[in-house]
Design a protein around this motif. Structure first.
Motif, mmCIF file in Angstrom:
data_model
loop_
_atom_site.group_PDB
_atom_site.id
_atom_site.type_symbol
_atom_site.label_atom_id
_atom_site.label_comp_id
_atom_site.label_asym_id
_atom_site.label_seq_id
_atom_site.Cartn_x
_atom_site.Cartn_y
_atom_site.Cartn_z
ATOM 1 N N ASP A 31 0.806 -1.224 0.000
ATOM 2 C CA ASP A 31 0.000 0.000 0.000
ATOM 3 C C ASP A 31 0.839 1.275 0.000
ATOM 4 O O ASP A 31 0.560 2.216 0.738
ATOM 5 N N VAL A 32 1.863 1.316 -0.828
ATOM 6 C CA VAL A 32 2.722 2.490 -0.926
ATOM 7 C C VAL A 32 2.057 3.499 -1.849
ATOM 8 O O VAL A 32 1.462 3.132 -2.861
ATOM 9 N N GLY A 33 2.175 4.771 -1.509
ATOM 10 C CA GLY A 33 1.667 5.829 -2.372
ATOM 11 C C GLY A 33 2.715 6.194 -3.409
ATOM 12 O O GLY A 33 3.619 5.415 -3.704
ATOM 13 N N GLU A 34 2.619 7.402 -3.939
ATOM 14 C CA GLU A 34 3.594 7.827 -4.940
ATOM 15 C C GLU A 34 4.879 8.338 -4.309
ATOM 16 O O GLU A 34 5.893 8.477 -4.984
ATOM 17 N N ASP A 35 4.854 8.629 -3.018
ATOM 18 C CA ASP A 35 6.050 9.106 -2.324
ATOM 19 C C ASP A 35 6.572 8.009 -1.409
ATOM 20 O O ASP A 35 5.850 7.533 -0.540
ATOM 21 N N THR A 76 1.360 -1.223 -4.615
ATOM 22 C CA THR A 76 0.505 -0.055 -4.434
ATOM 23 C C THR A 76 -0.903 -0.397 -4.918
ATOM 24 O O THR A 76 -1.076 -1.271 -5.768
ATOM 25 N N LYS A 77 -1.873 0.308 -4.373
ATOM 26 C CA LYS A 77 -3.250 0.146 -4.846
ATOM 27 C C LYS A 77 -3.586 1.182 -5.917
ATOM 28 O O LYS A 77 -4.667 1.158 -6.477
ATOM 29 N N LEU A 78 -2.653 2.067 -6.190
ATOM 30 C CA LEU A 78 -2.873 3.095 -7.204
ATOM 31 C C LEU A 78 -2.943 2.445 -8.581
ATOM 32 O O LEU A 78 -2.129 1.585 -8.909
ATOM 33 N N SER A 79 -3.903 2.870 -9.385
ATOM 34 C CA SER A 79 -4.081 2.244 -10.692
ATOM 35 C C SER A 79 -3.014 2.674 -11.696
ATOM 36 O O SER A 79 -2.637 1.912 -12.575
ATOM 37 N N ASN A 80 -2.524 3.885 -11.578
ATOM 38 C CA ASN A 80 -1.500 4.364 -12.504
ATOM 39 C C ASN A 80 -0.531 5.270 -11.749
ATOM 40 O O ASN A 80 -0.548 6.484 -11.908
ATOM 41 N N PRO A 81 0.341 4.682 -10.927
ATOM 42 C CA PRO A 81 1.224 5.514 -10.102
ATOM 43 C C PRO A 81 2.292 6.212 -10.936
ATOM 44 O O PRO A 81 2.760 5.679 -11.933
#
Length: 102
Positions: A31-35, A76-81
């Motif tokens: 679950d890492v974000g973009e940073d 990550t759970k981000l779809s397009n990091p």
């Protein structure tokens, strides 16, 4: 020993990383974000030094033994990091997204 799952929100994630690096256990940071935490920079860049027969890496304020069997995986759970160029050049990004049309 199996993979160690770590979340950067955990209070002891740095200690768990240190242990995994020293003993050569794989780590999954989820679950890492973009940073990414700047403390991970030496691990991503593999800033390992050799002192005698030992390999060392600086993690945070400590210099710890580095076991070459250590592996790091980040999800990550981000779809397009969009990661910074510094992170992108030091890692391999694999998109495992599943779409309805295949």
């Amino acid at each position: 020993q199996g993979i160690k799952i770590v979340d950067l929100k955990m209070s002891d994630w740095m200690r768990q990383m240190e242990n995994a690096i020293q003993f050569g256990n794989p780590v999954l940071i989820q679950d890492v974000g973009e940073d990414l935490d700047p403390a991970l920079e030496p691990v991503l860049s593999k800033a390992v030094t050799k002192k005698g027969n030992a390999f060392l890496i600086k993690l945070g304020e400590k210099e710890i033994d580095y076991n070459q069997d250590f592996k790091l995986y980040i999800t990550t759970k981000l779809s397009n990091p969009h990661y910074t160029p510094e992170v992108s050049t030091k890692s391999t990004v694999i998109n495992f997204a599943v779409k309805e049309d295949g």
